[in-house]
Structures are given as C-alpha cells and as structure tokens.
Design a protein around this motif. Structure first.
Motif, mmCIF file in Angstrom:
data_model
loop_
_atom_site.group_PDB
_atom_site.id
_atom_site.type_symbol
_atom_site.label_atom_id
_atom_site.label_comp_id
_atom_site.label_asym_id
_atom_site.label_seq_id
_atom_site.Cartn_x
_atom_site.Cartn_y
_atom_site.Cartn_z
ATOM 1 N N LEU A 213 0.832 -1.204 0.000
ATOM 2 C CA LEU A 213 0.000 0.000 0.000
ATOM 3 C C LEU A 213 0.867 1.255 0.000
ATOM 4 C CD1 LEU A 213 -2.762 1.289 0.101
ATOM 5 C CD2 LEU A 213 -2.766 1.013 2.590
ATOM 6 N N PHE A 214 2.005 1.206 0.694
ATOM 7 C CA PHE A 214 2.915 2.351 0.716
ATOM 8 C C PHE A 214 3.437 2.640 -0.688
ATOM 9 C CE2 PHE A 214 7.262 4.116 1.460
ATOM 10 C CZ PHE A 214 6.882 5.310 2.041
ATOM 11 N N ARG A 215 3.872 1.594 -1.412
ATOM 12 C CA ARG A 215 4.373 1.791 -2.779
ATOM 13 C C ARG A 215 3.285 2.324 -3.699
ATOM 14 N NH1 ARG A 215 7.089 -3.133 -1.666
ATOM 15 N NH2 ARG A 215 5.408 -4.297 -2.692
ATOM 16 N N GLU A 216 2.073 1.802 -3.557
ATOM 17 C CA GLU A 216 0.966 2.277 -4.400
ATOM 18 C C GLU A 216 0.676 3.748 -4.136
ATOM 19 O OE1 GLU A 216 -2.207 -0.366 -3.468
ATOM 20 O OE2 GLU A 216 -1.395 -2.036 -4.652
ATOM 21 N N THR A 217 0.724 4.152 -2.877
ATOM 22 C CA THR A 217 0.485 5.551 -2.517
ATOM 23 C C THR A 217 1.556 6.459 -3.099
ATOM 24 O OG1 THR A 217 -0.570 4.859 -0.445
ATOM 25 C CG2 THR A 217 0.149 7.152 -0.593
ATOM 26 N N LEU A 218 2.827 6.037 -2.994
ATOM 27 C CA LEU A 218 3.925 6.826 -3.545
ATOM 28 C C LEU A 218 3.823 6.918 -5.063
ATOM 29 C CD1 LEU A 218 7.104 5.721 -1.543
ATOM 30 C CD2 LEU A 218 5.842 7.865 -1.366
ATOM 31 N N ASN A 219 3.554 5.808 -5.724
ATOM 32 C CA ASN A 219 3.459 5.812 -7.188
ATOM 33 C C ASN A 219 2.367 6.760 -7.667
ATOM 34 O OD1 ASN A 219 5.530 3.981 -7.901
ATOM 35 N ND2 ASN A 219 4.233 2.228 -7.435
ATOM 36 N N LYS A 220 1.265 6.770 -6.969
ATOM 37 C CA LYS A 220 0.163 7.653 -7.349
ATOM 38 C C LYS A 220 0.536 9.108 -7.159
ATOM 39 C CE LYS A 220 -4.746 8.500 -6.457
ATOM 40 N NZ LYS A 220 -5.940 8.086 -5.658
ATOM 41 N N ALA A 221 1.226 9.416 -6.061
ATOM 42 C CA ALA A 221 1.577 10.807 -5.755
ATOM 43 C C ALA A 221 2.676 11.342 -6.669
ATOM 44 C CB ALA A 221 2.017 10.919 -4.298
ATOM 45 N N LEU A 222 3.559 10.463 -7.142
ATOM 46 C CA LEU A 222 4.755 10.910 -7.863
ATOM 47 C C LEU A 222 4.717 10.600 -9.357
ATOM 48 C CD1 LEU A 222 7.385 9.676 -5.233
ATOM 49 C CD2 LEU A 222 6.626 12.038 -5.583
ATOM 50 N N LYS A 223 3.611 10.091 -9.866
ATOM 51 C CA LYS A 223 3.578 9.605 -11.242
ATOM 52 C C LYS A 223 3.835 10.690 -12.285
ATOM 53 C CE LYS A 223 -1.501 9.833 -11.444
ATOM 54 N NZ LYS A 223 -1.649 10.875 -12.457
ATOM 55 N N ASP A 224 3.585 11.951 -11.957
ATOM 56 C CA ASP A 224 3.781 13.037 -12.921
ATOM 57 C C ASP A 224 5.051 13.848 -12.658
ATOM 58 O OD1 ASP A 224 1.370 12.394 -14.220
ATOM 59 O OD2 ASP A 224 0.217 13.595 -12.792
ATOM 60 N N TRP A 225 5.945 13.328 -11.821
ATOM 61 C CA TRP A 225 7.140 14.078 -11.421
ATOM 62 C C TRP A 225 8.365 13.776 -12.269
ATOM 63 C CZ3 TRP A 225 8.075 15.833 -5.817
ATOM 64 C CH2 TRP A 225 6.881 16.335 -5.264
ATOM 65 N N GLY A 226 8.260 12.879 -13.218
ATOM 66 C CA GLY A 226 9.403 12.577 -14.093
ATOM 67 C C GLY A 226 10.585 12.000 -13.329
ATOM 68 N N THR A 227 11.813 12.434 -13.709
ATOM 69 C CA THR A 227 13.019 11.898 -13.072
ATOM 70 C C THR A 227 13.082 12.258 -11.589
ATOM 71 O OG1 THR A 227 14.285 13.856 -13.741
ATOM 72 C CG2 THR A 227 14.348 11.952 -15.200
ATOM 73 N N TRP A 228 12.569 13.438 -11.228
ATOM 74 C CA TRP A 228 12.544 13.806 -9.818
ATOM 75 C C TRP A 228 11.684 12.811 -9.032
ATOM 76 C CZ3 TRP A 228 15.754 17.357 -7.907
ATOM 77 C CH2 TRP A 228 16.280 18.326 -8.776
ATOM 78 N N GLY A 229 10.537 12.428 -9.591
ATOM 79 C CA GLY A 229 9.655 11.490 -8.918
ATOM 80 C C GLY A 229 10.300 10.135 -8.712
#
Length: 238
Positions: A213-229
């Motif tokens: 669940l932690f990885r899913e939450t991070l992926n959702k929050a950072l999906k539009d951040w490109g290399t920074w994400g």
C-alpha cells in the motif's frame, strides 16, 4: 592457550551517512529542466560542499534493533535538497518474529509501515576490512530490482541487523554503499552496553500501511514528477 572469542549482543552503533550532493543533483538535470536549473546549480557548487554527512544511531539487543536518524540541520531551506541525501525513516526490527515497523516522513505526511523484513539475496565474498574495531566481510546484492548494494558485516555482533532496512547477513552490517546512488552508511563507533527493553520499541505515530500500500500511494503521488519522482520514490523506499 586459545583466546576466548568475544561476541557483542547489545549496544549502540553510531552511523554516518555520506552523500555526494553534486552527483545526485546532476542526475536530475535533463533537457526538460536544464534551462532553469543548470545555472543555479553551478552557483550552488561554488558555495557548498560536495558531500553531505548525516548521523544516526542503531540500538540493538534481545534480537531487536531500532534505527533512529539524528536531527538534520542541513535539510531545511535548501533549493537543491535531494531526498536521497536525507534520512526520513525510524525503523524497528524484531528478528525473532521477522517483522519490522518503519516510521517514514513523506513530505507533510507520516506513514507507519508494518510488514515482514526485507528479503535480500546476498552474495558473500572473500573481501574483508576492519570497521569501528570489528573485522568485517563483504557481501553484494541487488534491491528494489536495480539498486546495487555493497555491505560489510561482522559476525562478532550477533544480531543480523544494519542501518535503514538492510538486514539478513550472518552478523551486524557496519557499512552499506550504494555506488550508483552516490550514498553510503558507515559505523563510526560501536558502544557495547546493556540496552533496557523499553528503549528498543517500535514507533507508534503515523498512518498504518503495509509495503504494498505504501508503494501504491507513492506511485500515485509521484507519477507526474518525471526523473525527480523516480529519485523520490527510491529514497522513500530504501
């Protein structure tokens, strides 16, 4: 007369995390952001040290460990703050049950990850070195599918822990290097001392999740951040 071999079963390890800030920032500069990042970065390099050091402690005893970052004064008010150089996790591990509780500060939110300890497929080598007064042997591994890890552990400390969530070798890990991520942790001092049971307890504050669940939450929050994400995702997941 053969000397009796001494094993350390409880104490406090002081770690220093060292990060190559220049290398970490350089990886984040690309054709999409170089017009507004490259020049400030050149100025930053003129006025700041290349390497950043951060301190932490690892208390161990009764087959448990508690990894705790110390306050990081350099983290605040820095335009070129790179998350890989920061320390965001307080991690409790109980090796008798194979479970860990990790308190992770992610931006303005705090998570409490409760799950089994990370399984790492270590390959032990013949290379040795002394670290903080202990003889250590090298082991290599890949974590998170692509991050190359070099670790040195000592079998003279009985608990099979280490800094952050690096565990699983036949002794305590006293040095970890992620060569391609430009960061490393090394024990600077080991103090052998009894640790009261109430000093090695899991953190309690945060939103309770498991690793998935932690990885899913991070992926959702950072999906539009490109290399920074991608770099933030790695830093928060270590």
């Amino acid at each position: 007369m053969a000397q009796e071999v001494h094993f350390t079963s409880s104490g406090i390890i002081e770690f220093e995390k060292k990060s190559n800030i220049f290398a970490l920032i350089s990886k984040e500069i690309n054709k999409d952001n170089e017009d507004w990042v490259a020049k400030p970065f050149e100025e930053y390099k003129k006025n700041n040290p290349q390497f950043k050091a951060a301190k932490s402690t690892l208390k161990f005893g009764n087959n448990k460990t508690l990894f705790t970052p110390l306050e990081d004064e350099e983290k605040r008010n820095n335009f070129f703050n790179t998350e890989m150089a920061n320390q965001n996790s307080t991690i409790y591990t109980d090796f008798s049950t194979g479970m860990s509780t990790a308190q992770k500060a992610v931006f303005e939110q705090t998570f409490l990850l409760k799950d089994t300890t990370r399984k790492i497929n270590w390959k032990i080598t013949d290379e040795t070195r002394d670290i903080a007064g202990y003889p250590c042997r090298r082991a290599n591994a890949i974590v998170m599918d692509s991050i190359y890890v070099v670790a040195f552990y000592t079998d003279k400390i009985l608990i099979t822990g280490g800094p952050e969530s690096f565990t699983g070798l036949p002794g305590m890990i006293l040095q970890v290097a992620l060569p391609h991520e430009n960061v490393s942790w090394i024990a600077t001092k080991v103090t052998e001392t009894p640790i009261p049971e109430n000093e090695i307890v899991p953190p309690k504050k945060g939103k309770t999740v498991n690793n998935q669940l932690f990885r899913e939450t991070l992926n959702k929050a950072l999906k539009d951040w490109g290399t920074w994400g991608h770099s933030y995702l790695k830093a928060f997941s270590l």
